[in-house]
Write a protein that holds these residues in place. Structure first.
Motif, short mmCIF file in Angstrom:
data_model
loop_
_atom_site.label_atom_id
_atom_site.label_comp_id
_atom_site.label_asym_id
_atom_site.label_seq_id
_atom_site.Cartn_x
_atom_site.Cartn_y
_atom_site.Cartn_z
N ARG A 120 -1.44 -5.71 -3.98
CA ARG A 120 -0.61 -5.32 -4.89
C ARG A 120 -0.37 -3.67 -5.07
N GLY A 121 -1.73 -3.46 -5.35
CA GLY A 121 -1.92 -1.74 -5.33
C GLY A 121 -1.47 -1.18 -4.21
N GLU A 122 -1.77 -1.75 -2.96
CA GLU A 122 -1.36 -0.96 -1.77
C GLU A 122 0.09 -0.84 -1.58
N ASN A 173 1.47 1.74 -4.12
CA ASN A 173 1.31 3.03 -3.57
C ASN A 173 2.18 3.44 -2.62
N TYR A 174 2.42 2.36 -1.77
CA TYR A 174 3.45 2.78 -0.56
C TYR A 174 4.99 2.96 -1.04
N ARG A 203 12.38 -4.89 4.22
CA ARG A 203 11.95 -5.34 5.64
C ARG A 203 11.10 -4.23 6.09
N GLU A 204 11.37 -2.89 5.87
CA GLU A 204 10.35 -1.97 6.18
C GLU A 204 8.90 -1.85 5.43
N LEU A 243 3.49 -2.74 6.08
CA LEU A 243 2.18 -3.33 5.54
C LEU A 243 1.71 -4.68 6.19
N GLY A 244 2.44 -5.02 7.26
CA GLY A 244 1.99 -6.19 7.92
C GLY A 244 1.95 -7.51 6.68
#
Lengths: 170, 86
Positions: free
Chosen positions: A4-6, A9-10, A20-21, A26-27
């Motif tokens: 979730r942090g990732e 951050n994105y 979608r992006e 982030l796969g």
């Protein structure tokens, strides 16, 4: 939690990213991403808005900027002007000739974009040169994914016709 | 013959409402006064068509000449205004 942090951050570094992006970058699986975004929205850390046929995700605190940006890209001519300005500052006549539209139309749209704070102008001799006030990447991201429906497309054309009728601003 | 007349009137009314819808979206997006004038003009045109359709189908027995002419003048004035002022 780390995931979730990732995601947060994105989104913080790329406001206006589409679902979608984000999933692709982030796969992440759709269900997984939906769950994390729901939690982040509930916690007030991000918000999403549907524009045209896509949903865009923004970090919290971006609401005011978002509203202005939506109005800024609401017509086809403005989107073309903004994309052109991504190449660098341009004068009114350069914009008009590059896009094949009349100077009064450009003048009206630049006046609107300036009012929204999307562009700024500076005088260079006899010319007024316009440049973007936003991160070009953010504008490119939103415009690239923007798909207006048929009604909005028709309305955009009507606005373009009306704005090219005269050279007076409201 | 009357059926064809009514059908054409209904088609004209639907087209006017479509254009009014487009003008409404354009006004909401741009706040151009001309778009607002067009919206009102197309709505008045649609109303005029409703009155004409009712008159053809004998829904209105009264003479509608004055009303129709007034609406036509209003629509044309609004179109001129849309061209005149943005």
């Amino acid at each position: 939690m780390e995931r979730r942090g990732e995601i947060l951050n994105y989104i913080t570094h790329r406001p206006g990213v589409t679902f979608r992006e984000l999933a692709r970058a982030l796969g992440l699986g759709i269900g997984d991403l939906q769950y994390h975004l729901r939690v982040l929205e509930r916690e007030g850390k991000v918000f999403s808005r549907k524009l045209g046929k896509r949903r865009y995700i923004f970090p919290a605190g971006f609401e005011g900027e978002y509203e202005k940006l939506v109005i800024a890209i609401s017509t086809e001519t403005r989107r073309r002007i903004l994309l052109l300005l991504m190449e660098g500052p341009k004068s009114q006549s350069e914009i008009a000739s590059a896009l094949g539209i009349s100077q009064p139309t450009v003048s009206y749209h630049m006046w609107e974009l300036k009012k929204l704070g999307t562009v700024s102008d500076r005088r260079e001799g006899k010319k007024v040169v316009y440049s973007l006030n936003y991160d070009p990447e953010l504008i490119a991201r939103i415009i690239r994914n923007y798909r207006p429906g048929i009604w909005e497309t028709l309305a955009d054309r009507l606005i373009d016709i009306l704005t090219s009728l005269g050279d007076e601003n409201d | 013959m009357r059926m064809i007349e009514i059908l054409l009137t209904v088609i004209a009314m639907l087209l006017a409402l479509t254009l009014a819808g487009v003008s409404f979206i354009a006004y909401r997006k741009s706040h151009l006064r001309a778009a607002l004038y067009l919206l009102i003009a197309f709505l008045l045109f649609a109303i005029k068509k409703v009155i004409e359709a009712l008159s053809i189908s004998r829904g209105i027995e009264k003479d509608i000449g004055l009303l129709i002419n007034s609406l036509e003048v209003l629509v044309l004035l609004l179109l001129i205004l849309a061209l005149w002022r943005r």
